[in-house]
Design a protein around this motif. Structure first.
Motif, PDB file in Angstrom:
ATOM      1  N   ASP A 146       0.849  -1.181   0.000  1.00 19.29           N
ATOM      2  CA  ASP A 146       0.000   0.000   0.000  1.00 19.29           C
ATOM      3  C   ASP A 146       0.891   1.240   0.000  1.00 19.29           C
ATOM      4  O   ASP A 146       1.898   1.300   0.726  1.00 19.29           O
ATOM      5  N   LEU A 147       0.524   2.236  -0.825  1.00 18.88           N
ATOM      6  CA  LEU A 147       1.380   3.405  -0.995  1.00 18.88           C
ATOM      7  C   LEU A 147       1.437   4.289   0.242  1.00 18.88           C
ATOM      8  O   LEU A 147       2.315   5.149   0.347  1.00 18.88           O
ATOM      9  N   LEU A 148       0.526   4.098   1.192  1.00 16.99           N
ATOM     10  CA  LEU A 148       0.580   4.820   2.459  1.00 16.99           C
ATOM     11  C   LEU A 148       0.877   3.882   3.621  1.00 16.99           C
ATOM     12  O   LEU A 148       1.737   4.155   4.451  1.00 16.99           O
ATOM     13  N   LEU A 149       0.197   2.751   3.675  1.00 17.18           N
ATOM     14  CA  LEU A 149       0.268   1.856   4.828  1.00 17.18           C
ATOM     15  C   LEU A 149       1.420   0.861   4.752  1.00 17.18           C
ATOM     16  O   LEU A 149       1.700   0.171   5.730  1.00 17.18           O
ATOM     17  N   GLY A 150       2.068   0.768   3.580  1.00 13.17           N
ATOM     18  CA  GLY A 150       3.193  -0.153   3.455  1.00 13.17           C
ATOM     19  C   GLY A 150       2.746  -1.578   3.178  1.00 13.17           C
ATOM     20  O   GLY A 150       1.685  -1.822   2.602  1.00 13.17           O
ATOM     21  N   ASP A 151       3.555  -2.533   3.604  1.00 12.02           N
ATOM     22  CA  ASP A 151       3.302  -3.939   3.312  1.00 12.02           C
ATOM     23  C   ASP A 151       2.001  -4.397   3.957  1.00 12.02           C
ATOM     24  O   ASP A 151       1.778  -4.185   5.150  1.00 12.02           O
ATOM     25  N   GLN A 152       1.144  -5.010   3.149  1.00 11.87           N
ATOM     26  CA  GLN A 152      -0.150  -5.499   3.615  1.00 11.87           C
ATOM     27  C   GLN A 152      -0.307  -6.973   3.253  1.00 11.87           C
ATOM     28  O   GLN A 152       0.222  -7.424   2.237  1.00 11.87           O
ATOM     29  N   GLN A 153      -1.043  -7.683   4.081  1.00 17.98           N
ATOM     30  CA  GLN A 153      -1.397  -9.048   3.742  1.00 17.98           C
ATOM     31  C   GLN A 153      -2.779  -9.371   4.295  1.00 17.98           C
ATOM     32  O   GLN A 153      -3.162  -8.888   5.364  1.00 17.98           O
ATOM     33  N   GLN A 154      -3.518 -10.134   3.526  1.00 21.70           N
ATOM     34  CA  GLN A 154      -4.862 -10.555   3.920  1.00 21.70           C
ATOM     35  C   GLN A 154      -5.046 -12.009   3.523  1.00 21.70           C
ATOM     36  O   GLN A 154      -4.616 -12.427   2.438  1.00 21.70           O
ATOM     37  N   GLY A 211      -8.220 -11.360 -16.223  1.00 20.01           N
ATOM     38  CA  GLY A 211      -7.038 -11.203 -17.067  1.00 20.01           C
ATOM     39  C   GLY A 211      -6.338  -9.875 -16.947  1.00 20.01           C
ATOM     40  O   GLY A 211      -5.681  -9.433 -17.888  1.00 20.01           O
ATOM     41  N   ALA A 212      -6.464  -9.222 -15.791  1.00 21.83           N
ATOM     42  CA  ALA A 212      -5.873  -7.896 -15.625  1.00 21.83           C
ATOM     43  C   ALA A 212      -5.035  -7.831 -14.357  1.00 21.83           C
ATOM     44  O   ALA A 212      -5.211  -8.624 -13.420  1.00 21.83           O
ATOM     45  N   GLN A 213      -4.137  -6.869 -14.342  1.00 26.29           N
ATOM     46  CA  GLN A 213      -3.332  -6.601 -13.158  1.00 26.29           C
ATOM     47  C   GLN A 213      -4.067  -5.576 -12.302  1.00 26.29           C
ATOM     48  O   GLN A 213      -4.627  -4.612 -12.818  1.00 26.29           O
ATOM     49  N   SER A 214      -4.063  -5.786 -11.003  1.00 26.35           N
ATOM     50  CA  SER A 214      -4.752  -4.838 -10.125  1.00 26.35           C
ATOM     51  C   SER A 214      -3.970  -3.535 -10.044  1.00 26.35           C
ATOM     52  O   SER A 214      -2.750  -3.511 -10.246  1.00 26.35           O
ATOM     53  N   PRO A 215      -4.657  -2.432  -9.763  1.00 27.79           N
ATOM     54  CA  PRO A 215      -3.972  -1.141  -9.637  1.00 27.79           C
ATOM     55  C   PRO A 215      -3.155  -1.086  -8.357  1.00 27.79           C
ATOM     56  O   PRO A 215      -3.231  -1.979  -7.505  1.00 27.79           O
ATOM     57  N   GLN A 216      -2.386  -0.022  -8.212  1.00 35.96           N
ATOM     58  CA  GLN A 216      -1.723   0.232  -6.943  1.00 35.96           C
ATOM     59  C   GLN A 216      -2.739   0.882  -6.007  1.00 35.96           C
ATOM     60  O   GLN A 216      -3.572   1.675  -6.430  1.00 35.96           O
ATOM     61  N   TRP A 217      -2.622   0.548  -4.730  1.00 36.48           N
ATOM     62  CA  TRP A 217      -3.616   0.987  -3.756  1.00 36.48           C
ATOM     63  C   TRP A 217      -3.008   2.011  -2.804  1.00 36.48           C
ATOM     64  O   TRP A 217      -1.854   1.899  -2.390  1.00 36.48           O
ATOM     65  N   LEU A 218      -3.842   2.977  -2.432  1.00 38.27           N
ATOM     66  CA  LEU A 218      -3.487   3.936  -1.396  1.00 38.27           C
ATOM     67  C   LEU A 218      -4.736   4.138  -0.544  1.00 38.27           C
ATOM     68  O   LEU A 218      -5.718   4.721  -1.008  1.00 38.27           O
TER      69      LEU A 218
END
Length: 305
Positions: A146-154, A211-218
């Motif tokens: 995440d561009l603000l929260l850093g490394d994320q995992q779910q 068939g798509a790449q997900s966007p970057q998240w903030l």
């Protein structure tokens, strides 16, 4: 590898007029796009007519205009995109990445989240029984930056967490429509409230399935009221006062941790937005709602005397 052009968006649901929390999200997404030299789009996620007052869309677009937040392309309305959503569902069903489900929420709760009629196994629902269509998740520990929260995992669990794509009432669900439109509009970056953070891993699987790449998240903190509740129609958040856009924008910048000078309260909307672009610091955005609450739309910053 060629760097793709930044394309962001603000995508409100028209359940009521914009409130201060919505403005904070809109402004953050606009500033991210502008400082990246990219495009900023507006999409109206009008998927549920039962919850959408007919005047709300016009109110939202008027508020954005009053605050100088103009999109770079015509506004998109999801209510006009049903064919695209149905095509995506057909594609997922054909690949067995989606399935018809007649289980009620109460029935699923009774069985611990599992489908007693084995919907995922392709057991057909009776023709006279309403059914939803769900996405068939796979078990995964999803990682992203995440561009603000850093490394994320779910962690997502197959069957237990399968999101609805088409509701029994015939309305397309957010989880499907948002992905289909982000793909179609080539959205590269998504700025949104942290209340949507928990949906990210599910959405990343839907992106891949299509068939798509997900966007970057903030994910930015949601703005809360004095009771600690997210500002929303349900918590009776007041509508933005479009007669004082400068004060609203200055307060939104403050809520985003940008420390705007109080002299901006005497400036024009264009000047406030220009200051925001020149001084935008993503790393200054608060990480929590408690830190972001400092500015309340009903208690505006006052100019120094």
């Amino acid at each position: 590898m060629e760097q793709l052009r930044y394309r962001g968006r603000f995508a409100p649901s028209p359940t009521g007029p914009l409130h201060f929390g919505s403005l904070v999200t809109a402004l953050a997404s606009w500033l991210e796009a502008r400082t990246a030299g990219g495009d900023w789009l507006v999409r109206i996620e009008d998927l549920d007519p039962l919850r959408e007052p007919p005047e709300a869309t016009g109110q939202i677009l008027h508020s954005l205009d009053c605050h100088g937040l103009f999109p770079d392309e015509p506004v998109r309305f999801q209510s006009r995109r049903h064919d695209a959503y149905q095509a995506a569902i057909g594609q997922l069903l054909a690949r067995r990445q989606a399935y018809r489900c007649r289980c009620s929420r109460k029935l699923l709760q009774k069985h611990g989240g599992y489908h007693p009629d084995h919907c995922r196994d392709g057991h057909p629902a009776p023709e006279d029984t309403p059914y939803a269509i769900r996405f068939a998740l796979t078990d995964e520990l999803s990682h992203w930056q995440d561009l603000l929260l850093g490394d994320q995992q779910q962690k997502v669990a197959a069957e237990l967490d399968d999101p609805v794509l088409l509701r029994k009432e015939g309305f397309y669900a957010y989880q499907l429509a948002v992905v289909v439109d982000d793909i179609d509009q080539n959205i590269s970056h998504v700025v949104r409230g942290s209340d949507l953070l928990d949906m990210t891993a599910q959405q990343q699987q839907i992106f891949r399935a299509l068939g798509a790449q997900s966007p970057q998240w903030l994910h930015i903190p949601v703005i809360v009221n004095d009771q600690g509740q997210k500002l929303s129609k349900q918590t009776h958040a007041p509508a933005l006062d479009d007669q004082q856009p400068t004060a609203n924008l200055v307060n939104a910048l403050a809520a985003l941790g940008q420390q705007p000078p109080s002299a901006l309260l005497n400036a024009t909307v264009d000047n406030v937005l220009a200051w925001g672009r020149e001084n935008w610091r993503r790393h200054a955005i608060p990480l929590t709602s408690r830190q972001a609450r400092g500015i309340n739309p009903d208690t505006h910053l006052r100019p120094d005397h």
